[in-house]
Design an enzyme around this catalytic site. Structure first.
Site, PDB file in Angstrom:
ATOM      1  N   ILE A 287       0.830  -1.202   0.000  1.00 21.31           N
ATOM      2  CA  ILE A 287       0.000   0.000   0.000  1.00 21.31           C
ATOM      3  C   ILE A 287       0.871   1.262   0.000  1.00 21.31           C
ATOM      4  O   ILE A 287       0.674   2.173  -0.809  1.00 21.31           O
ATOM      5  CB  ILE A 287      -0.951   0.008   1.220  1.00 21.31           C
ATOM      6  CG1 ILE A 287      -1.919  -1.187   1.141  1.00 21.31           C
ATOM      7  CG2 ILE A 287      -1.731   1.325   1.298  1.00 21.31           C
ATOM      8  CD1 ILE A 287      -2.835  -1.191  -0.068  1.00 21.31           C
TER       9      ILE A 287
ATOM     10  N   THR B 226       3.646  -7.460   6.266  1.00 21.03           N
ATOM     11  CA  THR B 226       2.573  -8.315   5.784  1.00 21.03           C
ATOM     12  C   THR B 226       2.700  -8.629   4.290  1.00 21.03           C
ATOM     13  O   THR B 226       2.389  -9.728   3.841  1.00 21.03           O
ATOM     14  CB  THR B 226       1.230  -7.628   6.092  1.00 21.03           C
ATOM     15  OG1 THR B 226       1.054  -7.640   7.505  1.00 21.03           O
ATOM     16  CG2 THR B 226       0.071  -8.337   5.440  1.00 21.03           C
ATOM     17  N   THR B 227       3.209  -7.664   3.519  1.00 19.56           N
ATOM     18  CA  THR B 227       3.269  -7.871   2.067  1.00 19.56           C
ATOM     19  C   THR B 227       4.214  -9.000   1.675  1.00 19.56           C
ATOM     20  O   THR B 227       4.032  -9.656   0.659  1.00 19.56           O
ATOM     21  CB  THR B 227       3.722  -6.577   1.370  1.00 19.56           C
ATOM     22  OG1 THR B 227       2.898  -5.509   1.826  1.00 19.56           O
ATOM     23  CG2 THR B 227       3.601  -6.693  -0.131  1.00 19.56           C
TER      24      THR B 227
ATOM     25  N   HIS C 251      -7.081 -11.933  -6.199  1.00 21.90           N
ATOM     26  CA  HIS C 251      -8.378 -12.598  -6.176  1.00 21.90           C
ATOM     27  C   HIS C 251      -9.319 -12.041  -7.243  1.00 21.90           C
ATOM     28  O   HIS C 251      -9.213 -10.880  -7.632  1.00 21.90           O
ATOM     29  CB  HIS C 251      -9.028 -12.421  -4.800  1.00 21.90           C
ATOM     30  CG  HIS C 251      -8.282 -13.105  -3.701  1.00 21.90           C
ATOM     31  ND1 HIS C 251      -8.446 -14.435  -3.396  1.00 21.90           N
ATOM     32  CD2 HIS C 251      -7.331 -12.639  -2.847  1.00 21.90           C
ATOM     33  CE1 HIS C 251      -7.635 -14.759  -2.393  1.00 21.90           C
ATOM     34  NE2 HIS C 251      -6.948 -13.689  -2.043  1.00 21.90           N
TER      35      HIS C 251
ATOM     36  N   LYS D 122     -10.522 -17.749   3.798  1.00 16.54           N
ATOM     37  CA  LYS D 122     -10.842 -18.424   2.551  1.00 16.54           C
ATOM     38  C   LYS D 122     -10.305 -19.846   2.536  1.00 16.54           C
ATOM     39  O   LYS D 122     -10.372 -20.524   1.532  1.00 16.54           O
ATOM     40  CB  LYS D 122     -10.280 -17.608   1.396  1.00 16.54           C
ATOM     41  CG  LYS D 122     -11.004 -16.275   1.236  1.00 16.54           C
ATOM     42  CD  LYS D 122     -10.558 -15.490   0.013  1.00 16.54           C
ATOM     43  CE  LYS D 122      -9.477 -14.486   0.288  1.00 16.54           C
ATOM     44  NZ  LYS D 122      -9.828 -13.380   1.160  1.00 16.54           N
TER      45      LYS D 122
ATOM     46  N   CYS E   2      24.414 -18.230  -7.512  1.00 19.07           N
ATOM     47  CA  CYS E   2      23.392 -19.150  -6.991  1.00 19.07           C
ATOM     48  C   CYS E   2      23.162 -20.208  -8.050  1.00 19.07           C
ATOM     49  O   CYS E   2      22.591 -19.943  -9.094  1.00 19.07           O
ATOM     50  CB  CYS E   2      22.099 -18.386  -6.700  1.00 19.07           C
ATOM     51  SG  CYS E   2      20.672 -19.453  -6.473  1.00 19.07           S
TER      52      CYS E   2
ATOM     53  N   CYS F  88      21.477 -23.092  -7.865  1.00 18.56           N
ATOM     54  CA  CYS F  88      20.153 -23.720  -7.964  1.00 18.56           C
ATOM     55  C   CYS F  88      19.223 -22.911  -8.866  1.00 18.56           C
ATOM     56  O   CYS F  88      18.500 -23.454  -9.676  1.00 18.56           O
ATOM     57  CB  CYS F  88      19.514 -23.859  -6.584  1.00 18.56           C
ATOM     58  SG  CYS F  88      20.505 -24.792  -5.411  1.00 18.56           S
TER      59      CYS F  88
END
Lengths: 482, 419
Positions: A15, A43-44, A52, A255, A405, A407
């Site tokens: 946000i 949270t992001t 969705h 959900k 890296c 992998c």
């Protein structure tokens, strides 16, 4: 340092960066304050990465009003920002035909919310065509072709880079400690760990801390109740086993535990839903078992031996269970964008534009900046190049011949560019390049990454951290045979 | 596909990986007159030997105890005097079933066509996520081998107070190394009820330094949001499930994982080679040839070995096989399956011709005393006072014994108690 802005955004999640980037198309001064050393660490960072379709939220809620419109903006948003976004379509599946009415209700709700192309499938053959490995018990599916997946960290980093390119200042390691409201003039002074900042408008996009930030201007109109969700992440080796975003029937709280391809190729199981008194992103044995059990209900034969890691994220859930978006009643020109839990990622582009409109309504003058460039160039990705592109790229950059890296086939050129673009930690490099996300989870490349970071940043290897603060990697030098 | 600007070359044998397995295979190939290229992504040959500064290497082959770098040096010096074309800092970008491959070298891309390929790509360590330890995700949790590289090659201690999960050899050796560097090793936990590393390492690395070994225990939680602050150690039951209420917290700033190695099998997969579910490496015959003709494996990329000496011997054998294949495009076809019987977890090779002498390696499922390692339906048998899953058993079937295999379609290897 100290600085003065028209708009100060608190929080560098989806946000905060989304609003900052939306504002960057106008001739206004914008500063973003982030408590961590990088964007996207709240949270992001840790969620399902789902865009969705928009049928879940009850019509009339803020969630409903921003979801389907947010989804519709995703194609253009991610194209300009060069972030992978795949409209895979989502399934809500049930084993029981008697649950058909629940799916029909969801479909109706979706249509009311403006979701297009929703469809209920009862033909088992068609279900298998769309999702070959789903349990054979599934008989009825709500199919939403517009749902998609995105890597939320890639998106947030892209928003940050594009906003910065268009003139937004980002201040990292700048936790907000206090906010003073000027008495005569419309002005806030924000005291942060990174200096004092003046702003005419403040956007509170502080995620799970947004209630604390609102409290600093005397706004106690909402509280955040963090709810943890835990996940398993599988090796990208089994990409293709799951093709769509798979939900069980939703419950009151969430959900449900979904099974979905991640935007960058692997498969994700999760999340569960655990309200917490104290925010924590530690995973638990019980939680991870529950998530695994939930996933196995939809895909009983999936190779769980391919689980590579687990993680947890926090939902920034407001007491109302809806988004809290608008000017605070306690302070003029202070705008809360809080309670952004799922479908917050989906809603982000619509919310960002809405907040710009809010600011204009509050008197912020928006004059188009003709220099605004909505496009952001990604870091060239060696692993996705064909042989001719590799020939050109490695001809041009010596560091591109050095695969650090193994992998995920990430070259030193990519890692150095990630550092040039703002990564200062192992996690910062990981989210930008995928190094340490592969089969060995950093076992092989970590020592080299420490070296490269230390060289580029000009600090001792002992200063290098996994994720800032006290997350150092090397305690001290060895005796070297002394 | 082929870009005209990309250089190309042909070799009799290309060996991927310049550790002990690859060096042995490459050297043997060159000794037998083949044109050999060794492809190594690191800046030097030697592989993991370079970070193994402890001694104990070479007892089986040289009859003396060398350090890892000393052992490696015996091969690198021979290789530098041989005709082997060593490609350092070079990565294999794609490996194809027709034994052609694309390399990224310091000088750019290179297409190589080989008559025979030996994949000696070693192994990787299992990670925290694979064993699903819950808890927070701080810094200070890493595979033991990564810590070994940081300490021995980079000169840094990754922590001061350490707990080690897993009693594999790397974990045991690193415990002693950390102690020497002044770190405190609070303990080693092993989920099994026996140590999985070599007994000599348990004695020399733990007992000699009074480091406690907690058998039938595992780490069940990880604390600390930025840097590791501690772990929870719990006892496990007979099914290896943690027992409620047995958890104890141990304050440490470093958790090392020594919970097993997995063969690096990506190139086998790319080349279409069939893998064994038991070893995660390719199914091979007595010459270490896979089921894609002309593609060989050796060392830890085939199965996880205890001693570098065995790795070297397998490398020589694979080198011999590759020479034979590159020379006439054929090797004796291996039709007989070698299958694990009673108390055998796996056997390598999984196929033999029955015509040539061969060595076979196995790991048992359960520890056993006074054990007979035998081939069912024959008199071929080898006695061992004690066998455990931690110690690989290697034996050779040769000469007249081969005749006993003639009538068998399938060779079942079993480990049973003699008395």
């Amino acid at each position: 340092m100290n600085a003065s802005y028209d708009v100060i955004v608190i929080g560098g999640g989806i946000i905060g960066t989304g609003v900052a980037r939306a504002l960057s198309r106008y001739k206004i001064d914008v500063g973003v304050l982030e408590k961590e050393p990088d964007v996207c660490w709240g949270t992001t960072k840790a969620n399902s990465g789902i865009v969705h379709a928009g049928y879940d939220a009850k019509p009339g809620t803020a969630k409903a009003s921003f979801s389907a419109p947010g989804n519709k903006k995703y194609g253009g948003w991610t194209e300009n920002l060069s972030v992978p976004f795949k409209r895979l379509g989502s399934f809500v599946s049930t084993k029981d035909k008697s649950q058909l009415d629940k799916l029909e209700n969801l479909l109706e709700q979706g249509e009311e919310n403006g979701v297009e192309e929703l469809e209920i499938i009862t033909d088992r053959k068609r279900i298998e065509e769309l999702e070959p490995n789903i349990t054979e018990e599934v008989e009825v599916v709500l199919y939403a072709p517009t749902a998609g997946v995105v890597a939320p960290y890639k998106l947030t980093i892209a928003l940050f880079e594009n906003a910065r390119e268009n003139g937004v200042d980002f201040h990292f390691n700048a936790p907000v400690k206090g906010i003073q409201k000027g008495e005569d003039e419309a002005k806030f002074t924000i005291e942060s760990g990174g200096g004092n900042f003046d702003g005419k408008y403040v956007i509170n996009a502080a995620g799970i801390h947004s209630d604390e930030i609102a409290g600093m201007v005397g706004d106690d109109s909402f509280s955040i109740f963090p709810a943890r969700g835990e996940y398993h992440l599988l090796d990208s080796e089994i990409e293709g086993y799951v093709r769509r975003i798979n939900f069980p029937l939703p419950t009151q709280e969430s959900k449900g535990i979904l099974v979905t391809p991640a935007a960058e190729g692997s498969i994700i199981f999760g999340p569960n839903h655990q309200p917490l008194e104290e925010p924590s992103v530690a995973t638990t044995k019980e939680g991870l078992e529950k998530v695994l059990g939930g996933a196995m209900k939809l895909f009983p034969d999936i190779d769980t031996g391919k689980i590579r890691t687990n993680f947890a994220g926090l939902r920034a859930k407001a007491g109302s269970d809806d988004f809290v978006i608008g000017e605070s009643d306690a302070a003029d020109n202070f705008v809360n964008v809080a309670g952004i839990q799922s479908p917050g990622l989906t809603a982000a582009p619509a919310i960002s534009e809405h907040v710009v409109g809010l600011l204009e309504d509050l008197g912020l003058e928006l004059i188009d900046d003709s220099d605004f460039d909505p496009r952001r160039n990604p870091i060239p990705k060696f692993a996705e190049m064909d042989i001719d592109e590799i020939a050109q790229y490695t001809d041009k950059y010596k560091a591109a011949k050095d695969i650090v890296c193994r992998c995920e086939e990430v070259t030193r050129a990519e890692i150095e560019e990630a550092i040039d673009r703002g990564a200062t930690t192992l996690d910062g490099i990981k989210f930008r390049t995928r190094s340490r996300m592969g089969s060995c989870q950093g076992g092989f490349c970590t020592p080299r990454l420490i070296e490269i970071l230390s060289d580029k940043l000009g600090v001792s290897p002992k200063e290098i951290t996994k994720k800032g603060d006290n997350s150092y990697l090397l305690a001290e030098e060895t005796k070297k045979g002394e | 596909m082929m870009n005209s600007n990309i250089k190309s070359t042909k070799k009799d044998i290309v060996v991927v990986g310049g550790g002990p397995a690859g060096m042995a295979a490459g050297l043997r190939g060159a000794e037998e007159g083949a044109e050999v290229m060794i492809v190594e992504r690191d800046i030097e040959l030697g592989g993991i030997l370079n970070q193994c500064i402890h001694n104990g290497f070479g007892v089986e082959i040289y009859g003396e105890e060398l350090t890892g770098p000393e052992y490696a040096e015996r091969f690198t010096s021979q290789i530098s005097e041989s005709s082997v074309d060593v490609m350092l800092n070079t990565f294999v970008l794609s490996m194809r079933p027709d034994k052609s491959m694309t390399l990224l070298t310091p000088n750019g891309l290179l297409e190589v066509e080989a008559e025979a390929v030996v994949l000696a790509t070693g192994a990787r360590e299992r990670s925290r996520g694979e064993i699903r330890i819950p808890g927070s995700r701080p810094s200070g949790v890493m595979p033991a081998g990564t810590a070994q590289e940081l300490i021995n090659k980079k000169g840094f201690l990754p922590g001061k107070r350490v707990f080690v999960l897993g009693s594999g050899d790397i974990g045991l050796i690193i415990s002693r190394r950390l102690t020497w560097e002044g770190a405190e090793v609070a303990g080693v936990a092993e989920i099994m009820d026996y140590p999985t590393g070599l007994n000599r390492n348990v004695v020399q690395c733990l007992h000699d330094y009074d480091i406690p070994l907690h058998l039938s225990h595992t780490v069940t939680d990880i604390y600390g949001s930025n840097r590791l602050e501690g772990v929870e150690l719990s006892r496990v039951d007979d099914n290896m499930k943690p027992v409620e209420g047995t958890g104890q917290d141990i304050d440490v700033d470093l958790l090392l994982l020594s919970v097993g190695l997995v063969p690096e099998n990506d190139f086998f997969k790319e080349a279409g080679v069939t893998l064994s579910e038991r070893t995660s490496g390719p199914i091979v015959d007595e010459w270490f040839q896979t089921d894609v003709p002309g593609i060989f494996g050796c060392g830890n990329s085939v199965h996880i070995e205890d001693l570098v000496d065995w790795v070297t011997m397998d490398g020589f054998r694979a080198g011999d096989g590759a020479v034979a294949y590159a020379g006439n495009g054929n090797l004796q076809s291996a039709e007989k399956d070698v299958v694990p019987g009673e108390n055998v977890n796996y056997v390598v090779p999984q196929k033999v011709s029955g015509e040539d002498d061969f060595r076979f390696a196995l790991r048992v499922e359960e520890p056993m005393e006074n054990a007979d390692i035998s081939i069912k339906g024959t008199d071929i048998s080898f006695f061992e006072k004690i066998v455990t899953p931690g110690e690989m058993e290697v034996n050779e079937v040769e000469g007249e014994d081969l005749e006993e295999l003639q009538g068998l379609d399938e060779i079942e290897v079993e480990v049973t108690r003699r008395f």
